[in-house]
Design a protein around this motif. Structure first.
Motif, PDB file in Angstrom:
ATOM      1  N   UNK A   1       0.822  -1.209   0.000  1.00 32.36           N
ATOM      2  CA  UNK A   1       0.000   0.000   0.000  1.00 32.36           C
ATOM      3  C   UNK A   1       0.858   1.262   0.000  1.00 32.36           C
ATOM      4  N   UNK A   2       2.103   1.140   0.450  1.00 29.37           N
ATOM      5  CA  UNK A   2       3.003   2.288   0.520  1.00 29.37           C
ATOM      6  C   UNK A   2       4.112   2.208  -0.536  1.00 29.37           C
ATOM      7  N   UNK A   3       3.979   1.310  -1.512  1.00 23.87           N
ATOM      8  CA  UNK A   3       5.088   1.023  -2.422  1.00 23.87           C
ATOM      9  C   UNK A   3       5.513   2.238  -3.245  1.00 23.87           C
ATOM     10  N   UNK A   4       4.570   3.076  -3.668  1.00 21.04           N
ATOM     11  CA  UNK A   4       4.939   4.245  -4.463  1.00 21.04           C
ATOM     12  C   UNK A   4       5.759   5.238  -3.638  1.00 21.04           C
ATOM     13  N   UNK A   5       5.324   5.460  -2.404  1.00 22.16           N
ATOM     14  CA  UNK A   5       6.043   6.396  -1.532  1.00 22.16           C
ATOM     15  C   UNK A   5       7.441   5.876  -1.203  1.00 22.16           C
ATOM     16  N   UNK A   6       7.528   4.590  -0.861  1.00 21.73           N
ATOM     17  CA  UNK A   6       8.830   4.039  -0.471  1.00 21.73           C
ATOM     18  C   UNK A   6       9.755   3.938  -1.674  1.00 21.73           C
ATOM     19  N   UNK A   7       9.206   3.615  -2.845  1.00 20.36           N
ATOM     20  CA  UNK A   7      10.026   3.593  -4.054  1.00 20.36           C
ATOM     21  C   UNK A   7      10.570   4.987  -4.358  1.00 20.36           C
ATOM     22  N   UNK A   8       9.763   6.009  -4.127  1.00 18.96           N
ATOM     23  CA  UNK A   8      10.226   7.383  -4.348  1.00 18.96           C
ATOM     24  C   UNK A   8      11.356   7.730  -3.388  1.00 18.96           C
ATOM     25  N   UNK A   9      11.238   7.276  -2.130  1.00 20.37           N
ATOM     26  CA  UNK A   9      12.302   7.544  -1.145  1.00 20.37           C
ATOM     27  C   UNK A   9      13.590   6.829  -1.523  1.00 20.37           C
ATOM     28  N   UNK A  10      13.474   5.550  -1.901  1.00 15.85           N
ATOM     29  CA  UNK A  10      14.670   4.788  -2.271  1.00 15.85           C
ATOM     30  C   UNK A  10      15.295   5.355  -3.545  1.00 15.85           C
ATOM     31  N   UNK A  11      14.471   5.707  -4.514  1.00 17.68           N
ATOM     32  CA  UNK A  11      14.976   6.293  -5.749  1.00 17.68           C
ATOM     33  C   UNK A  11      15.702   7.612  -5.459  1.00 17.68           C
ATOM     34  N   UNK A  12      15.149   8.412  -4.553  1.00 19.79           N
ATOM     35  CA  UNK A  12      15.796   9.679  -4.186  1.00 19.79           C
ATOM     36  C   UNK A  12      17.145   9.424  -3.530  1.00 19.79           C
ATOM     37  N   UNK A  13      17.233   8.368  -2.736  1.00 22.35           N
ATOM     38  CA  UNK A  13      18.506   8.034  -2.098  1.00 22.35           C
ATOM     39  C   UNK A  13      19.557   7.639  -3.136  1.00 22.35           C
ATOM     40  N   UNK A  14      19.137   6.859  -4.127  1.00 19.83           N
ATOM     41  CA  UNK A  14      20.046   6.464  -5.202  1.00 19.83           C
ATOM     42  C   UNK A  14      20.463   7.689  -6.022  1.00 19.83           C
ATOM     43  N   UNK A  15      19.515   8.571  -6.305  1.00 21.02           N
ATOM     44  CA  UNK A  15      19.827   9.796  -7.053  1.00 21.02           C
ATOM     45  C   UNK A  15      20.843  10.645  -6.304  1.00 21.02           C
ATOM     46  N   UNK A  16      20.676  10.747  -4.992  1.00 22.34           N
ATOM     47  CA  UNK A  16      21.650  11.463  -4.164  1.00 22.34           C
ATOM     48  C   UNK A  16      23.038  10.844  -4.318  1.00 22.34           C
ATOM     49  N   UNK A  17      23.109   9.515  -4.297  1.00 23.66           N
ATOM     50  CA  UNK A  17      24.398   8.834  -4.431  1.00 23.66           C
ATOM     51  C   UNK A  17      25.036   9.122  -5.785  1.00 23.66           C
TER      52      UNK A  17
ATOM     53  N   UNK B   1      19.229   2.462   2.899  1.00 21.27           N
ATOM     54  CA  UNK B   1      19.451   3.899   3.014  1.00 21.27           C
ATOM     55  C   UNK B   1      20.830   4.214   3.602  1.00 21.27           C
ATOM     56  N   UNK B   2      21.565   3.179   3.960  1.00 23.71           N
ATOM     57  CA  UNK B   2      22.991   3.293   4.279  1.00 23.71           C
ATOM     58  C   UNK B   2      23.686   2.503   3.178  1.00 23.71           C
ATOM     59  N   UNK B   3      23.891   3.150   2.073  1.00 26.65           N
ATOM     60  CA  UNK B   3      24.173   2.459   0.814  1.00 26.65           C
ATOM     61  C   UNK B   3      25.471   1.657   0.838  1.00 26.65           C
ATOM     62  N   UNK B   4      25.427   0.534   0.134  1.00 27.17           N
ATOM     63  CA  UNK B   4      26.579  -0.364  -0.032  1.00 27.17           C
ATOM     64  C   UNK B   4      27.225  -0.699   1.317  1.00 27.17           C
ATOM     65  N   UNK B   5      26.378  -1.011   2.255  1.00 32.28           N
ATOM     66  CA  UNK B   5      26.788  -1.367   3.609  1.00 32.28           C
ATOM     67  C   UNK B   5      26.635  -2.855   3.869  1.00 32.28           C
ATOM     68  N   UNK B   6      25.573  -3.460   3.340  1.00 31.12           N
ATOM     69  CA  UNK B   6      25.182  -4.806   3.771  1.00 31.12           C
ATOM     70  C   UNK B   6      26.209  -5.877   3.399  1.00 31.12           C
ATOM     71  N   UNK B   7      27.015  -5.643   2.356  1.00 30.81           N
ATOM     72  CA  UNK B   7      28.007  -6.659   1.997  1.00 30.81           C
ATOM     73  C   UNK B   7      28.987  -6.907   3.140  1.00 30.81           C
ATOM     74  N   UNK B   8      29.127  -5.912   4.009  1.00 30.93           N
ATOM     75  CA  UNK B   8      30.076  -6.024   5.113  1.00 30.93           C
ATOM     76  C   UNK B   8      29.619  -7.042   6.165  1.00 30.93           C
ATOM     77  N   UNK B   9      28.321  -7.327   6.211  1.00 31.95           N
ATOM     78  CA  UNK B   9      27.858  -8.410   7.074  1.00 31.95           C
ATOM     79  C   UNK B   9      28.461  -9.734   6.604  1.00 31.95           C
ATOM     80  N   UNK B  10      28.441  -9.949   5.283  1.00 35.75           N
ATOM     81  CA  UNK B  10      28.946 -11.209   4.739  1.00 35.75           C
ATOM     82  C   UNK B  10      30.453 -11.319   4.898  1.00 35.75           C
TER      83      UNK B  10
END
Length: 639
Positions: free
Chosen positions: A265-281, A556-565
């Motif tokens: 139900x919130x997919x458009x809003x959350x996609x916009x937030x994630x897309x904005x984060x990628x655009x910032x990067x 939203x903490x980009x390219x972080x999760x690989x460090x878990x592995x």
């Protein structure tokens, strides 16, 4: 300590990491006994004011009152007023030393203010007072960045000969590594005016994460579902995994569908937030002249791009192990096909591990005996002296973390449930806390700031020692099967799943770099296809899982999760050395904890005996996983 998600516009000389009103007084007046509190707590979410003091962290050790925070805020403003005095004067060792000392003083105060404000906010994200304080602290960190943004460009405007002379100068010895790092990053540092401009837009760069966090933690509400007892209960972030651990498949399915229907139900809003984060990067990568966003994020830790891509390649190579486990899990659950909501279901019939928090603290401490008395004493200090915020309450930030500020003990946020997973979360977060404890107590502020690449090693090392302890002391075949399942699931979630997340991040950034729009449909498609690849044909990859990307705050903490592995793999290597060699390996490991960020991450690990520049630790981890699956397959025949 944990890292403040500062804007990528910050210049490298600004201390590389700050680790990411009156305090509310606890009251148990509404409860006659502790058992009354626990009974109510477990059946419904408790208000923050009703949480007993012994289960709260002691933020008063940072600031005893809002008035103290305000005084330190005023002091920081006075220090910031002095920051301009070094403009145009950073061409002599004495002036540079004084500038770095002021920078450290400013950053230390800013860290304390930021950490306190945000941990207060995390206690109850809907509390307006601390929403405002958190926002004030975030704006302050941008102001700090702006005031100090001239330092690196001015230093790097000097000739290489002058920089080399600074690096060799004895009075600048405490800042030698900083200067070496600045010289390495010279190609990506802009002019004074450009650095100042990037610092000014720091607040804008945080907007995607802030919007997502408020939507996910404060505003999003899940429907009620029926639990194992047939009672209608409100689903929460904290209870979701607990529901997926139910023996009742209908409960698991209902929880799964309820969560993901809410996110849809919130997919458009959350996609916009994630897309904005990628655009910032993409903006920062282009502004700072990096070949790609991935290389920008790896550059700070001096990690070659191949470490990231080789991880994905190595896990692809070993996907048949995960498919083999999926097939075994379906057999043990006695279902024709495994579904996504079956991944956390217990596979040992009539066996549960109910582990109250106090028992969990004892078991964790016992399991860490191989690390020696000094380490155990520090763990006990954390238990006894207000490091840990234990239980979920209404509005509390979901998940778990360790954070804190230099000069004060670390803190740990939990949302504890009385189960095995929460016990492992406790030892995980205390691993982070003890890393900060040793680093801060053995190094000056600047060198104590270890990288995220190193952070996940200490936490997962604790988990490996806990699992070894639990398996060795168990004589019950069902318990051993339960533990083997849990351990294999750690590989699944920490290595395979986090690598899948890492691949998702890489794909969507590459798509955006090619000019593609990150619509909800595209994000769903990419995420679903990855799940199909990672889990294989041995299970049903339910369509609802396509929206899971919307539930993952780490994006939203980009390219972080690989460090878990990578951290998990390094920890497996450390654990083997400690258990096989004893004290020499313990000394190397404690040396690693005490090294903070005093050298490049890969060098620190290599000195301690783990070489992450090769695929060997990951391959070793996969051989451990294969052995565990073989043991489980054999035990399945005997049960």
């Amino acid at each position: 300590m944990a890292i403040i998600p500062l804007a990528l516009g910050i210049c490298p000389s600004t201390v590389r990491s700050f680790r990411n009103s009156h305090a509310v007084q606890a009251s148990v007046s509404n409860f006659n006994t502790y058992s009354d509190f626990r009974r109510v707590h477990m059946s419904q979410l408790t208000k923050r004011s009703e949480v007993p003091q012994e289960h709260r962290w002691k933020l008063e050790d940072l600031f005893g009152s809002q008035a103290e925070w305000d005084r330190e805020h005023a002091l920081l403003q006075q220090l910031l007023a002095k920051a301009d005095q070094f403009h145009g004067k950073l061409n002599e060792p004495a002036a540079l030393k004084a500038c770095f000392e002021l920078e450290d003083d400013i950053s230390l105060h800013a860290e304390r203010l930021y950490v306190y404000a945000n941990m207060r906010h995390h206690e109850d994200t809907a509390e307006a007072q601390y929403q405002a304080l958190s926002d004030k602290a975030k704006k302050l960190s941008v102001e700090v960045s702006e005031k100090l943004s001239y330092i690196t460009p001015e230093i790097l405007s000097l000739s290489d000969d002058k920089l080399d002379a600074f690096i060799a100068d004895e009075q600048l010895k405490p800042y030698r590594f900083t200067l070496q790092e600045m010289k390495r990053q010279k190609a990506h540092v802009l002019s004074k005016q450009e650095e100042a401009l990037l610092a000014q837009v720091g607040s804008l760069s945080r907007a995607p994460e802030t919007i997502y966090s408020m939507l996910n933690n404060a505003d999003m509400k899940f429907p009620k579902i029926k639990n194992d007892k047939g009672e209608e209960v409100e689903l929460t972030h904290g209870s979701y995994i607990q529901m997926l651990e139910s023996r009742n498949r209908d409960v698991r399915r209902a929880a799964f569908e309820a969560v993901y229907s809410t996110y849809k139900k919130q997919s458009n809003t959350i996609a916009a937030a994630l897309s904005a984060n990628v655009t910032k990067n993409l903006f920062y990568a282009k502004a700072r002249k990096y070949p790609s966003t991935l290389e920008m994020y790896l550059y700070g830790d001096n990690i070659p791009k191949e470490v990231y891509t080789n991880l994905i390649g190595a896990i692809h190579k070993h996907l048949p192990l995960m498919h083999r486990y999926m097939k075994l899990r379906a057999k043990l659950l006695k279902v024709d096909k495994l579904h996504m909501y079956d991944l956390f279901a217990p596979i040992v019939e009539q066996f549960d591990m109910n582990i109250p928090y106090t028992e969990a603290t004892s078991i964790v401490k016992e399991s860490l005996k191989p690390l020696g008395e000094d380490y155990l004493n520090a763990i006990q200090e954390g238990y006894d002296n207000g490091w840990i915020d234990v239980y979920e309450n209404e509005g509390k930030r979901s998940g778990a973390y360790s954070w804190g500020a230099y000069g004060t003990h670390p803190y740990v946020l939990l949302n504890h449930k009385d189960n095995l997973n929460s016990m492992f979360t406790l030892t995980h977060e205390m691993g982070h806390a003890l890393h900060s404890y040793y680093s801060d107590n053995n190094l000056p502020y600047r060198d104590a700031q270890y990288t995220i690449f190193l952070a996940e090693v200490a936490s997962t090392l604790n988990e490996a020692l806990l699992m070894d302890f639990m398996l060795k002391k168990s004589n019950d075949p069902k318990e051993k099967m339960y533990l083997l399942t849990y351990y294999i699931d750690q590989f699944r979630t920490t290595v395979f799943r986090q690598t899948m997340f890492a691949e998702f991040e890489l794909i969507i950034h590459e798509r955006a770099e090619k000019g593609e729009a990150l619509t909800p449909q595209l994000l769903n498609e990419v995420y679903y296809d990855l799940n199909k690849k990672y889990y294989g044909d041995e299970m049903v990859v339910d369509q609802d899982i396509e929206i899971e990307w919307a539930r993952i705050p780490h994006f939203y903490t980009s390219f972080y999760v690989y460090k878990y592995a990578t951290g998990f793999s390094a920890a497996q290597s450390f654990a083997k050395q400690i258990l096989d060699e004893g004290q020499p390996a313990v000394d190397r490991y404690l040396g690693f904890l005490k090294s903070g960020g005093s050298d490049f991450s890969i060098n620190i690990l290599k000195k301690a005996g783990v070489d992450m520049s090769t695929p060997a630790p990951i391959e070793e981890g996969m051989s451990v996983l294969e052995s565990l699956i073989e043991q489980m397959e054999q035990m399945a025949k005997e049960l």
